[in-house]
Scaffold this active site. Structure first.
Site, mmCIF file in Angstrom:
data_model
loop_
_atom_site.group_PDB
_atom_site.id
_atom_site.type_symbol
_atom_site.label_atom_id
_atom_site.label_comp_id
_atom_site.label_asym_id
_atom_site.label_seq_id
_atom_site.Cartn_x
_atom_site.Cartn_y
_atom_site.Cartn_z
ATOM 1 N N ARG A 125 0.819 -1.212 0.000
ATOM 2 C CA ARG A 125 0.000 0.000 0.000
ATOM 3 C C ARG A 125 0.858 1.269 0.000
ATOM 4 O O ARG A 125 0.358 2.355 -0.293
ATOM 5 C CB ARG A 125 -0.932 0.018 1.217
ATOM 6 N N ASP B 116 -0.530 9.155 4.362
ATOM 7 C CA ASP B 116 -0.786 10.092 5.453
ATOM 8 C C ASP B 116 0.303 11.156 5.556
ATOM 9 O O ASP B 116 1.352 11.079 4.915
ATOM 10 C CB ASP B 116 -0.852 9.336 6.776
ATOM 11 N N PHE C 239 0.139 5.907 11.506
ATOM 12 C CA PHE C 239 -0.588 4.789 10.923
ATOM 13 C C PHE C 239 -0.046 4.363 9.556
ATOM 14 O O PHE C 239 0.453 3.254 9.413
ATOM 15 C CB PHE C 239 -2.081 5.133 10.831
ATOM 16 N N GLU C 240 -0.109 5.214 8.553
ATOM 17 C CA GLU C 240 0.240 4.759 7.200
ATOM 18 C C GLU C 240 1.034 5.850 6.485
ATOM 19 O O GLU C 240 0.483 6.680 5.775
ATOM 20 C CB GLU C 240 -1.023 4.404 6.419
ATOM 21 N N GLN C 241 2.326 5.817 6.678
ATOM 22 C CA GLN C 241 3.236 6.762 6.026
ATOM 23 C C GLN C 241 3.978 6.085 4.893
ATOM 24 O O GLN C 241 4.522 4.993 5.071
ATOM 25 C CB GLN C 241 4.268 7.281 7.021
#
Length: 534
Positions: free
Chosen positions: A354, A371, A377-379
């Protein structure tokens, strides 16, 4: 004999756990919020070390999305017994310090301790077995009677109680793969406090307990105690600390502690331990906590000491083993294969597909805008450790942001509260170059627009020389230009911090891409090169 240059694992490589299997030595170190989890290095001469693997690679083994900065994987313990490697580790989900009117209140923390095993270090490690959540720094002790015990520090959140509440031991049952019986508190610690990082050893009928004390800063220390009985009582080493920098804030090796012991084939003991090196004349360690090693000696009284008997870290001990360098080519900075090059890691997520791809555009690392750079969370942030006090890093990026919410570029990153970020974005109809800095000294994130950019690929560079950091840019094939004024590199350290936050990692440099619109606008990086300069 050849000299060992300490630290043997420079840059962010803390909390070493060392084991010998035949002629091979392996060291596991903490990775905190960086994925994949745990680094295991391999050597045959104690001088030359190579990355042998990162065992925690699957979502079932590790998912750190939402873990706070400097949480995640703490203090892995690596052992070898019963024909297998055993790795226990903590995934810290909440740090949880609270204060009331300036005094420390209840500190609720979540520590999840797990066990994985594998027949080889570089093989596919098992799914994890949950062990307990009573504290952190778990380690296994394989006794000579075939029984295995888990030891860890005990966390006591109650006001008025010492949070570091001693070292507990509980049996691990091989038949059921679970802990059995009740945990027993075997050692309360000494007046140094912050008793953690336990390891147990058995020698000449004595159980030797090695712990870290004094906190992970300047007063860090390795302390030992021993008992004829596993459950104690334990008498403390008569010399006090076995290894410590003694509060010194300068010199080759400071902050020494959090150690583990290994014996050579001839029985000589060696200690691998955590250390730090302040940059220049500052009291800040931009390389984070590193790993060093040195010989020890068992005295006639049965206690372990440094060879000189002074408990002082040795920056250049001699290796008693013949040189065994690794015949491996280093990474040239390109993205020609389907896998991420070994020096690079990313943050928290067990779902790299992702965040990045090396196959959607062959020959490039594609980062998908996710993000913000402060996200837990999702870097989409891919970087390598800073391993030198002076270095230059460069990259080439192709990126067409649709609006101001998309950004991509070159980042020097400690955590979500400490970074310097040179990036491309959009302001109206213009593609622009911007610089963003998060500083713990101001407590703010500041951003400046440095100017408009021409069409086409853009090369970005950073030069760090001690406490000074400078960014540069150029259009493809053009002349390098300074990107703003020099910046303070020393804020990217454990010692520069906002109040109450954990700081246990080190500085990374790499590539990042954000798209706060949710469109996932990608950035393509043609290469990333890092050259140390001392």
């Amino acid at each position: 004999m050849s000299l060992i240059r300490n630290p043997i694992l420079p840059g962010f490589n803390p909390d070493p756990s060392i084991v010998r299997v035949g002629a091979d030595f392996y060291i596991a170190t903490s990775t905190f919020e960086w994925f994949p989890g745990v680094q295991i290095h391999h050597s045959r001469d104690l001088i030359h070390w190579r990355l042998a693997g990162r065992p925690l690679v699957r979502p079932a083994q590790l998912d750190m999305r939402g873990d706070p900065d400097s949480c995640g994987v703490w203090a892995p313990d690596l052992t070898h017994a019963h024909g297998r490697f055993w790795l226990v580790y903590t995934d810290v989900k909440r740090y949880g310090t609270t204060t009331v009117d300036g005094a420390t209140g209840v500190s609720l923390r979540d520590f999840r301790n797990y066990l994985v095993t594998c027949e080889t270090v570089d093989g596919e490690w098992s799914d994890p077995v949950f062990l307990n959540a009573s504290g952190f720094d778990p380690a296994l002790f394989h006794d000579d009677d075939g029984r295995t015990w888990l030891v860890n520090m005990l966390w006591d959140h109650r006001p008025g109680h010492g949070r570091f509440a001693g070292i507990v031991v509980q049996e691990y049952d091989h038949a059921t793969g679970a802990l059995v019986g009740e945990p027993r508190n075997i050692f309360p610690g000494t007046d140094r406090g912050f008793t953690e990082a336990p390891h147990l050893y058995k020698r000449d009928g004595w159980y030797h307990l090695l712990v870290a004390e004094g906190g992970t800063g300047w007063n860090h220390a390795a302390v030992m105690a021993r008992s004829r009985n596993l459950f104690g009582p334990y008498e403390v080493h008569p010399d006090g600390a076995v290894l410590t920098a003694g509060g010194r804030r300068e010199g080759a090796l400071t902050r020494a502690g959090h150690a583990d012991i290994v014996h050579l084939e001839d029985g000589t003991p060696w200690m691998a331990y955590l250390c730090g090196r302040p940059v220049g004349d500052s009291e800040r360690c931009t390389l984070g906590r590193e790993t060093a090693i040195q010989p020890m000696a068992w005295g006639a009284d049965g206690w372990l000491r440094t060879v000189a008997g002074d408990a002082v870290p040795d920056p250049a001990p001699q290796s008693p083993l013949p040189p065994a360098p690794w015949d491996e080519a280093g990474w040239d900075g390109g993205f020609d294969g389907p896998d991420l090059p070994a020096p690079l890691q990313w943050l928290r997520s067990p779902y790299p597909e992702r965040l990045l791809s090396l196959t959607e555009r062959p020959g490039f690392l594609r980062l998908h805008g996710r993000d913000t750079v402060g996200s837990l969370f999702e870097q989409a942030l891919v970087a390598r450790r800073q391993t030198d006090f002076a270095y230059r890093a460069e990259t080439r990026v192709e990126f067409e942001p649709r609006d101001f919410q998309a950004a991509a570029g070159l980042i020097c990153y400690y955590n979500s509260t400490k970074f310097h970020y040179l990036h491309l974005s959009r302001d109206g109809d213009a593609r622009v170059l911007q610089r963003m800095t998060a500083s713990p000294e101001s407590g703010a994130v500041e951003m400046v627009v440095l100017g408009e950019l021409p069409a086409g690929p853009i090369e970005l560079a950073v030069e760090v020389n001690g406490v000074t950091l400078r960014f540069f840019w150029r259009a493809d094939g053009g002349e390098w230009q300074a990107a703003g004024e020099p910046l303070d590199a020393s804020i990217l350290s454990d010692e520069a911090t906002l109040p109450g936050l954990p700081n246990f990692t080190g500085t990374f440099v790499g590539m990042a891409c954000q798209d706060m619109s949710g469109r996932g606008t990608p950035a393509d990086f043609a290469w990333f090169r890092y050259a140390g300069r001392g």
